[in-house]
Every structure is written in C-alpha cells, then in structure tokens.
Design an enzyme around this catalytic site. Structure first.
Site, mmCIF file in Angstrom:
data_model
loop_
_atom_site.group_PDB
_atom_site.id
_atom_site.type_symbol
_atom_site.label_atom_id
_atom_site.label_comp_id
_atom_site.label_asym_id
_atom_site.label_seq_id
_atom_site.Cartn_x
_atom_site.Cartn_y
_atom_site.Cartn_z
ATOM 1 N N SER A 140 20.323 8.145 15.290
ATOM 2 C CA SER A 140 21.050 9.175 14.313
ATOM 3 C C SER A 140 21.613 10.168 15.301
ATOM 4 O O SER A 140 20.612 10.671 16.141
ATOM 5 C CB SER A 140 20.503 9.651 13.129
ATOM 6 O OG SER A 140 21.055 10.596 12.489
ATOM 7 N N TYR A 153 13.023 13.711 9.020
ATOM 8 C CA TYR A 153 13.970 12.937 9.673
ATOM 9 C C TYR A 153 14.267 13.057 10.981
ATOM 10 O O TYR A 153 14.566 12.141 11.801
ATOM 11 C CB TYR A 153 15.249 12.812 8.459
ATOM 12 C CG TYR A 153 16.220 11.907 8.800
ATOM 13 C CD1 TYR A 153 16.025 10.507 8.504
ATOM 14 C CD2 TYR A 153 17.413 12.104 9.501
ATOM 15 C CE1 TYR A 153 17.199 9.496 8.690
ATOM 16 C CE2 TYR A 153 18.336 11.054 9.543
ATOM 17 C CZ TYR A 153 18.239 9.898 9.408
ATOM 18 O OH TYR A 153 19.229 9.016 9.639
HETATM 19 N N1 LIG Z 1 24.505 6.316 6.624
HETATM 20 C C1 LIG Z 1 24.442 7.573 7.367
HETATM 21 O O1 LIG Z 1 25.152 8.439 7.261
HETATM 22 C C2 LIG Z 1 23.580 7.384 8.319
HETATM 23 C C3 LIG Z 1 23.629 8.244 9.660
HETATM 24 C C4 LIG Z 1 22.795 7.994 10.765
HETATM 25 C C5 LIG Z 1 21.679 7.196 10.790
HETATM 26 N N2 LIG Z 1 21.561 6.544 9.604
HETATM 27 C C6 LIG Z 1 20.663 5.344 9.980
HETATM 28 O O2 LIG Z 1 21.270 3.982 9.573
HETATM 29 C C7 LIG Z 1 20.270 3.034 9.029
HETATM 30 C C8 LIG Z 1 20.680 2.262 7.934
HETATM 31 O O3 LIG Z 1 20.892 3.265 6.905
HETATM 32 P P1 LIG Z 1 22.009 3.016 6.157
HETATM 33 O O4 LIG Z 1 22.976 4.118 6.357
HETATM 34 O O5 LIG Z 1 22.711 1.554 6.263
HETATM 35 O O6 LIG Z 1 21.387 3.023 4.426
HETATM 36 P P2 LIG Z 1 21.299 2.112 3.351
HETATM 37 O O7 LIG Z 1 22.615 1.286 2.979
HETATM 38 O O8 LIG Z 1 20.430 2.643 2.262
HETATM 39 O O9 LIG Z 1 20.529 1.012 4.127
HETATM 40 C C9 LIG Z 1 18.873 1.092 4.349
HETATM 41 C C10 LIG Z 1 18.421 -0.246 4.473
HETATM 42 O O10 LIG Z 1 16.906 -0.127 4.788
HETATM 43 C C11 LIG Z 1 16.252 -1.056 3.844
HETATM 44 N N3 LIG Z 1 14.915 -0.317 3.737
HETATM 45 C C12 LIG Z 1 14.555 0.809 3.284
HETATM 46 N N4 LIG Z 1 13.416 1.396 3.175
HETATM 47 C C13 LIG Z 1 12.969 0.014 3.523
HETATM 48 C C14 LIG Z 1 11.439 -0.519 3.671
HETATM 49 N N5 LIG Z 1 10.474 0.173 3.156
HETATM 50 N N6 LIG Z 1 11.227 -1.591 3.939
HETATM 51 C C15 LIG Z 1 12.106 -2.460 4.552
HETATM 52 N N7 LIG Z 1 13.493 -2.226 4.346
HETATM 53 C C16 LIG Z 1 13.824 -0.884 3.794
HETATM 54 C C17 LIG Z 1 17.127 -0.999 2.715
HETATM 55 O O11 LIG Z 1 16.842 -2.268 1.963
HETATM 56 P P3 LIG Z 1 15.946 -2.436 0.784
HETATM 57 O O12 LIG Z 1 16.215 -1.128 -0.277
HETATM 58 O O13 LIG Z 1 16.482 -3.778 0.107
HETATM 59 O O14 LIG Z 1 14.583 -2.486 1.193
HETATM 60 C C18 LIG Z 1 18.651 -1.108 3.221
HETATM 61 O O15 LIG Z 1 18.774 -2.470 3.460
HETATM 62 C C19 LIG Z 1 18.880 4.040 8.715
HETATM 63 O O16 LIG Z 1 17.923 3.967 9.933
HETATM 64 C C20 LIG Z 1 19.521 5.403 8.745
HETATM 65 O O17 LIG Z 1 18.499 6.478 9.021
HETATM 66 C C21 LIG Z 1 22.481 6.201 8.696
#
Ligand SMILES: NC(=O)c1ccc[n+]([C@@H]2O[C@H](COP(=O)([O-])OP(=O)(O)OC[C@H]3O[C@@H](n4cnc5c(N)ncnc54)[C@H](OP(=O)(O)O)[C@@H]3O)[C@@H](O)[C@H]2O)c1
Length: 267
Positions: A140, A153
């Site tokens: 991130s 985080y």
């Molecule tokens: N969205 C943003 O603004 C942003 C910005 C920078 C970085 N990121 C990073 O991008 C990555 C993906 O996030 P996203 O934005 O795509 O959010 P998201 O739509 O909430 O997706 C998160 C994913 O992680 C899975 N997950 C969460 N806890 C888990 C666990 N204990 N075991 C296995 N799977 C788990 C969830 O699946 P289940 O709930 O089905 O387990 C879901 O598929 C993360 O690492 C986040 O830190 C996001």
C-alpha cells in the site's frame, strides 16, 4: 504445453478478484483462497466458462498460522505447483493498538505479515529451481506515509514492501520476479469491512482508482521485473512528497484526520 498455475489470496473480492480475472484472461489455472468459499466457487465457475482455465477453490483463514501449510498440503496431494503467487488478502484493524485484544493483533500479524512471508517461503524454492516465477505482494502507499497513532496497518505494509525488495534481490538471478504493489485508495470492499466507507468516499475522486486498473499496472510491473510499483500519478506524487520532506515539516502539513479516516473507523 501445460498451463501455469496462479495462487491468489483474498480472491473473493476487490483487488484479489481483479487479479484472478486478469490471470485467467492470461491463461493461468487458478487456486483461489479466502474465507468465503461460496463466493470463490461462483467466481471459479465464471472464470472457467469464460477463459477455459481450471480453478480450484480453497476455504482458508490466513489469520491462522497453520493455514499456508494446510493449503500446500492440499495442493501437493493434487500435484499442483504454483508459478504465480499473489499475496493479497488483507484488512485493517478497527481500533487502536492498545484497544485490541492480543488475539486480534496476533491474527492481524499472521494475515498481514507472517503468512505473506510463509507463502513466499513455500513457493520460492520451486520457482528458483524452475528458474521462473512471479510473486506480487499487495502492499500500500501506507508503506511510504507517516505512521498514524496506534495503527498497525502502516507497520505491516512497510514490512511487506521491505520483504518484497529483499526477496526480489534473492530471486533476480534465478528469473524469479517479486513485486510490492502499492495502491492508494481503491474501490473495493476494504473500507466497508473497516466501517469507514462513508468518511473516505468524501475524499477527492482524483485519489481513487479501480481495482482493475491497479491490477493491470501490477501485472505489467512484475512481468517487467520491477520491485516496487506505486499505482497512479497522484499516489506517486504523495509518496514522493513524504519521501523528500523532513519529518518535522511532515508533522505540520499531514492532514492527520485523513490518515486516521483511511485506516481506522474507531479511535
Ligand atoms: N482498497 C484500498 O483502498 C487498498 C489500498 C491499498 C492497499 N490495499 C490492500 O489490498 C489488499 C486487498 O484488499 P481490497 O482492497 O481488495 O479489500 P477487500 O475487497 O475487502 O478484499 C479483501 C480480501 O481479503 C480476504 N481476507 C480478509 N481476511 C482474510 C483472512 N483472515 N483469511 C483469508 N482471506 C482474508 C477477503 O476474503 P474473505 O472475507 O472471503 O476471507 C477478501 O477477498 C489488502 O492487502 C489491502 O491492505 C487496499
């Protein structure tokens, strides 16, 4: 030629789902991991139909230390090896450090750091042996901005970025590319899960990207052998500013409220 296989964690929504779609379009068979198995199965069926690839869904809670070994035991029994790993699953804790129980913090560190490292450790030896492989660790821009009070985080993403660069250096002579992908605000379920969706949606539109765009850039970057990729011009400028300006000035100019609103819903 046999198709290659990609493992995507957190493939049930957001950036992970976008990676699954892009890699299927590139012809990879997929191992999809997350906790919501019914979602994974539906996604797998759709991708199999659309791209003539094979998918294999594993219900996996990556906040538990034993999970990566269990995934790989299952894959070994099916004779599946991994050519492309996307360490993407993640979330942010809702409360400050001292207001979480140790169990919550332990689970968080397993999900965000320990199991990211463990999955890299499980795939790298065979990738090095084959002299090819790709690993994308979703970090991130939080890795480049100041730590917010009581937030784990930023610390976890700084670790993921640093780990990725170290592994990229190890993998490079063997044709194994490792990338820290650093998105900024991305339209996914992340902020809904965190409970601060309404607050962050008020941030300027120019700061937001789609998960498809984030993933297209990430794929290109890892194929080119880049070690760190910051998504989008706005995020690059933000990271550059924080890198160039001394800490004492950053303290004054950082929109503290924006940082707090980004990672936490309850202070
Ligand atoms: N969205 C943003 O603004 C942003 C910005 C920078 C970085 N990121 C990073 O991008 C990555 C993906 O996030 P996203 O934005 O795509 O959010 P998201 O739509 O909430 O997706 C998160 C994913 O992680 C899975 N997950 C969460 N806890 C888990 C666990 N204990 N075991 C296995 N799977 C788990 C969830 O699946 P289940 O709930 O089905 O387990 C879901 O598929 C993360 O690492 C986040 O830190 C996001």
């Amino acid at each position: 030629m046999l198709k290659k296989t990609a493992l995507v964690t957190g493939a049930s929504s957001g950036i992970g789902l976008a990676f699954a779609k892009l890699l299927a379009a590139k012809g990879y068979n997929l191992v999809l991991c997350a906790r919501r198995k019914e979602r994974l199965i539906a996604i797998g069926e759709e991708l199999e139909k659309k791209f003539s690839v094979r998918t294999y869904s594993i219900q996996a809670d990556l906040s538990k230390r034993e999970t990566p070994d269990e995934i790989f035991k299952e894959l070994k029994s099916k004779d599946i090896t991994i050519d492309f790993l996307v360490n993407n699953a993640g979330l942010s804790l809702k409360r400050k450090f001292s207001r979480n129980s140790w169990e919550e913090i332990d689970d968080f560190m397993n999900l965000m750091m320990v199991n990211v490292t463990k999955l890299c450790h499980l795939v790298m030896p065979s990738m090095k042996e084959k002299k090819q492989g790709h690993i994308v660790n979703v970090s991130s821009i939080a890795a480049f901005v100041p730590e917010d009070s009581g937030s784990l985080y930023t610390a976890s993403k700084k670790y993921v970025s640093s780990l990725s660069v170290a592994l990229a250096k190890e993998g490079e002579p063997y044709g194994v590319n490792v990338l820290a992908l650093c998105p900024g605000f991305t339209h996914t379920e992340f902020h809904k899960v965190l409970g601060n969706k309404e607050k962050v949606e008020k941030f300027p539109k120019i700061m937001w990207m789609t998960s498809d765009r984030v993933v297209e850039e990430g794929y290109d970057a890892v194929i080119k052998g880049k070690r760190i990729h910051i998504n989008g011009l706005v995020n690059k400028v933000i990271c550059f500013i924080f890198h160039m300006i001394p800490e004492c000035i950053i303290k004054i100019i950082t929109p503290k409220k924006m940082l707090e609103d980004s990672y936490k819903s309850d202070h």
